[in-house]
Design an enzyme around this catalytic site. Structure first.
Site, PDB file in Angstrom:
ATOM      1  N   GLY A  10       0.817  -1.214   0.000  1.00 15.58           N
ATOM      2  CA  GLY A  10       0.000   0.000   0.000  1.00 15.58           C
ATOM      3  C   GLY A  10       0.844   1.254   0.000  1.00 15.58           C
ATOM      4  CB  SER A  12       0.024   4.160  -4.423  1.00 17.09           C
ATOM      5  OG  SER A  12      -1.189   3.759  -3.806  1.00 17.09           O
ATOM      6  CG  ASP A  49      -5.710  -7.801  -5.136  1.00 16.05           C
ATOM      7  OD1 ASP A  49      -5.769  -7.580  -3.914  1.00 16.05           O
ATOM      8  OD2 ASP A  49      -6.713  -8.141  -5.804  1.00 16.05           O
ATOM      9  CB  SER A 127      -2.431  -3.227  14.489  1.00 10.33           C
ATOM     10  OG  SER A 127      -3.663  -3.408  15.127  1.00 10.33           O
ATOM     11  CE1 TYR A 141      -8.764   0.193   9.615  1.00  7.88           C
ATOM     12  CE2 TYR A 141      -9.052   0.829  11.916  1.00  7.88           C
ATOM     13  CZ  TYR A 141      -8.270   0.781  10.778  1.00  7.88           C
ATOM     14  OH  TYR A 141      -7.008   1.313  10.794  1.00  7.88           O
ATOM     15  CE  LYS A 145      -5.900  -1.887  10.569  1.00  9.39           C
ATOM     16  NZ  LYS A 145      -4.717  -2.028   9.681  1.00  9.39           N
TER      17      LYS A 145
END
Length: 268
Positions: A10, A12, A49, A127, A141, A145
């Site tokens: 992740g 970007s 992905d 986390s 969510y 976590k």
């Protein structure tokens, strides 16, 4: 400082981008992932992905083919879905857990064989303080976590014998694109019982995020963990003193008393 081969998922935007930039500045060779083909001048971008095991395996194989090793994995990729826990749809549950938790598992199980062969490596799983206690209308969510926390604790026990460190990083609220990209439950917005409470709590959450710390703050802490000879299992990372205190109180207070504080704080 020894140069390390680092993978940041992740990368970007948000935390991932800041982490990749910081580690690149410090002289490490950084591979960052993005679901879409893109270019970055701060790291090598891999189209990956994390919910797809084959995609993850191909990306890590490319790193190994190029450099022969992988020293650090930083599992950062994730999404947020806001809505009432009761009303979560099957698709929302699947998307949240497969991305946040399943993505961590996919990356770890592809990277760990190489780290075991090296008898050395470091895994840093991002986390949240929402992985310490449940946050209203962020139930999925928080669940993802919590899953990362339990998985990471077990993984740490199992892989220490191979010279591999596992660390959990728990950020508080930060100002990133995460807020704008949060998916909102249409079912919750259409529900007469939950709508007003949800909108009120979500407004508070988004306000805290928009006025939160800058991602560079977290990136500098991550860089210190990467450089540490003996990193801790768990780090709470937030410049917000109230949030630092909340994590401590979650262990000190009776569960119901702490929940009363959360209801007051979030105006549930």
């Amino acid at each position: 400082m020894q140069q390390k081969i680092v993978l940041v998922t992740g990368a970007s935007s948000g935390f991932g981008r800041a982490i990749a930039q910081q580690l690149s500045r410090e002289g490490h060779i950084v591979f960052g992932t993005s679901r879409h083909a893109t270019h970055a001048d701060y790291c090598h971008i891999l189209q990956m992905d994390v919910t797809c095991g084959a995609s993850v395996a191909a990306g890590i194989a490319h790193i190994i083919d190029t450099y022969g090793r992988i020293d650090v994995v930083i599992n950062n990729a994730g999404i947020g879905i806001g809505g009432a826990a009761e009303l979560a749809t099957d698709d929302e549950i699947r998307l949240q857990m497969e991305t946040n938790f399943g993505g961590v598992v996919n990356v770890c199980r592809c990277a760990l064989p190489h780290m075991r062969r090296q008898r050395n490596g470091r895994i840093i799983n991002i986390s949240s303080i929402g992985g310490r206690f449940g946050i209203p209308y962020q139930g999925l969510y928080s669940a993802s976590k919590f899953a990362i926390e339990g998985y990471s604790e077990a993984l740490s026990l199992e892989t220490a014998q191979f010279g591999i460190d596992v660390t959990i990083v728990e950020p508080g609220d930060f100002c990133t694109g995460f807020t704008a990209n949060r998916r909102i439950s249409a079912v919750t917005l259409a529900n007469d019982d939950y709508r007003q409470s949800f909108q009120r709590v979500l407004t508070n959450i988004e306000n805290d995020e928009k006025h939160g710390g800058q991602p560079e703050y977290l990136a500098r802490r991550i860089a210190k963990i990467v450089a540490s000879r003996h990193p801790k299992l768990r780090y709470v990372v937030t410049p917000n003193v109230v949030q630092q205190l909340s994590v401590r109180l979650s262990h000190l207070l009776c569960g119901r008393h702490f929940q009363a504080l959360l209801r007051y704080f979030y105006r549930v």
